[in-house]
Design an enzyme around this catalytic site. Structure first.
Site, short mmCIF file in Angstrom:
data_model
loop_
_atom_site.label_atom_id
_atom_site.label_comp_id
_atom_site.label_asym_id
_atom_site.label_seq_id
_atom_site.Cartn_x
_atom_site.Cartn_y
_atom_site.Cartn_z
N SER A 139 0.82 -1.22 -0.22
CA SER A 139 0.02 -0.36 0.33
C SER A 139 0.66 0.73 0.13
O SER A 139 1.64 0.92 0.32
CB SER A 139 -1.03 -0.03 1.35
N TYR A 152 -2.16 -1.26 10.96
CA TYR A 152 -1.97 -1.40 9.55
C TYR A 152 -1.33 -0.62 8.11
O TYR A 152 -0.27 -1.33 7.74
CB TYR A 152 -3.15 -0.91 8.62
#
Ligand SMILES: NC(=O)c1ccc[n+]([C@@H]2O[C@H](COP(=O)([O-])OP(=O)(O)OC[C@H]3O[C@@H](n4cnc5c(N)ncnc54)[C@H](OP(=O)(O)O)[C@@H]3O)[C@@H](O)[C@H]2O)c1
Length: 262
Positions: A139, A152
Site C-alpha cells: 500500500s 495497518y
C-alpha cells in the site's frame, strides 16, 4: 501447458479484478478467500467465459495453519504454480488504544504472517522451476507511519521491506517479487476497515479496483520491484521521504481525520 496463479483474497476488489485479467490471459487459477459462495460464482463465470481451470479454496487465511493447508491442497492437485498473488488483507481505522486487540492480531496474522509463510512455501518451487512471479499487495501506507491506522500501516511497511529484500535475494533465479502499492481504491476495504468516517476516502477521486489490478499485473509481468499506483500517490511517496518524521505523522493524522477517543 497453461500457467497457473494462486490469488488470495480473490472474492472481491483488487484480487477479483486480478483474477479476471489473468483468466483473460488464459492463466489457470487457484482462488482463496473465506466466502465459498462468491468463489463458486467467480469460478463458474471465469471457466465459462475463458475456458480455463479454476480451483477454489475456502479458507480463513488469518488462521495459523492456513498457509500450509492451502499449499498442501495445491500440491495434492498436482498444480505447478507460476504466479503467487498475496493480496488478502484488511485494515482497521481508529485510535490504537480503542481498537479490538483480537482484530489487530488477525490483521497481523493475515497481512504479515500468512503472506510470509505462503511465499516461503511457494518461492522455492518457483526457483526450482527457474521461473515465477510473486506479487505482494502492500500500500502507499507502507512508506510512512500511519496514526489512526497504526498497525495497518506497520503491516504494509513490513510487506514492502520484505518484498524488496526477497526480490534482491532472488535476482538471477528467474523469480521476481513485486510490491504493489495502491492508494485509496474503491473496494470492500473501506467498510472492512471502518473508514467511512475518515477523510481518507472522502471527496477524492478514488482509483477503481480494475485500474489498480491492471497496473499491478503489468508491473508484475515486467518484474518491477515497487509499483506505486497513480502519479499523485507516487509524488506523495516521494515527498514523504524528504519530510522530517514529525511532520509526516502530523500530515497523515490530518488526512485521515481525527476522531476523539470515547
Ligand atoms: N482498497 C484500498 O484502498 C487499498 C489501498 C491499499 C492497499 N490495499 C490492499 O489491497 C488488498 C486487497 O484489498 P481490497 O482493497 O481489494 O479489499 P476487499 O475488497 O475488502 O478485498 C479483500 C479480500 O481479502 C479477502 N480476505 C479478507 N480477510 C480474509 C481472511 N481472513 N482469509 C481469507 N481471505 C480474506 C476477502 O475475501 P473474503 O471476505 O471472502 O474472505 C477479499 O477477497 C489488501 O491487502 C489491502 O490491504 C487496499
Amino acid at each position: 501447458m497453461n500457467r497457473t496463479a494462486v490469488i488470495t483474497g480473490a472474492s472481491s476488489g483488487i484480487g477479483l479484478e486480478l483474477a479476471g485479467l489473468m483468466a483473460f490471459d488464459r492463466i489457470d487459477l487457484v482462488l482463496a478467500s473465506r466466502n465459498r459462495e462468491k468463489l463458486e460464482t467467480i469460478r463458474d463465470n471465469l471457466t465459462k467465459k475463458y475456458g480455463i481451470k479454476v480451483k477454489i479454496i475456502q479458507i480463513d487465511l488469518s488462521d495459523e495453519a492456513s498457509p500450509d493447508k492451502l499449499f498442501d491442497e495445491v500440491k495434492k492437485s498436482g498444480l505447478q504454480i507460476d504466479y503467487l498473488i498475496n493480496n488478502a488483507g484488511f485494515g482497521d481505522y481508529g485510535f490504537f488504544i480503542d481498537s479490538d486487540p483480537d482484530k489487530l492480531s488477525r490483521m497481523i496474522d493475515l497481512n504479515i504472517k500468512t503472506l510470509t509463510r505462503l511465499t516461503r512455501l511457494f518461492a522455492p518451487l518457483m526457483v526450482l522451476q527457474g521461473r515465477g512471479a510473486i506479487m505482494n499487495v502492500a500500500s502507499t501506507a507502507a512508506f510512512q507511519p500511519g496514526p489512526l491506522m497504526a498497525v495497518y500501516y506497520a503491516t504494509k511497511a513490513y510487506v514492502l521491506s520484505f518484498s524488496q529484500a526477497l526480490a534482491k535475494e532472488l535476482e538471477g533465479s528467474g523469480v521476481t517479487v513485486t510490491a504493489l502499492c495502491p492508494g485509496a481504491t474503491d473496494t470492500g476495504f473501506k467498510s472492512a476497515a471502518n473508514l467511512e468516517g475518515s477523510k481518507l476516502f472522502a471527496g477524492k477521486r478514488i482509483a477503481s479496483a480494475l485500474d489498480v489490478a491492471r497496473y499491478g499485473y503489468k508491473a508484475m509481468l515486467k518484474g518491477k520491484r515497487i509499483a506505486v499506483h497513480g502519479i499523485i500517490n507516487s509524488l506523495l511517496v516521494f515527498s514523504v521521504r524528504l519530510m522530517p518524521s514529525s511532520l509526516v505523522t502530523d500530515f497523515v493524522m490530518k488526512i485521515q481525520g481525527r476522531r476523539k477517543a470515547e
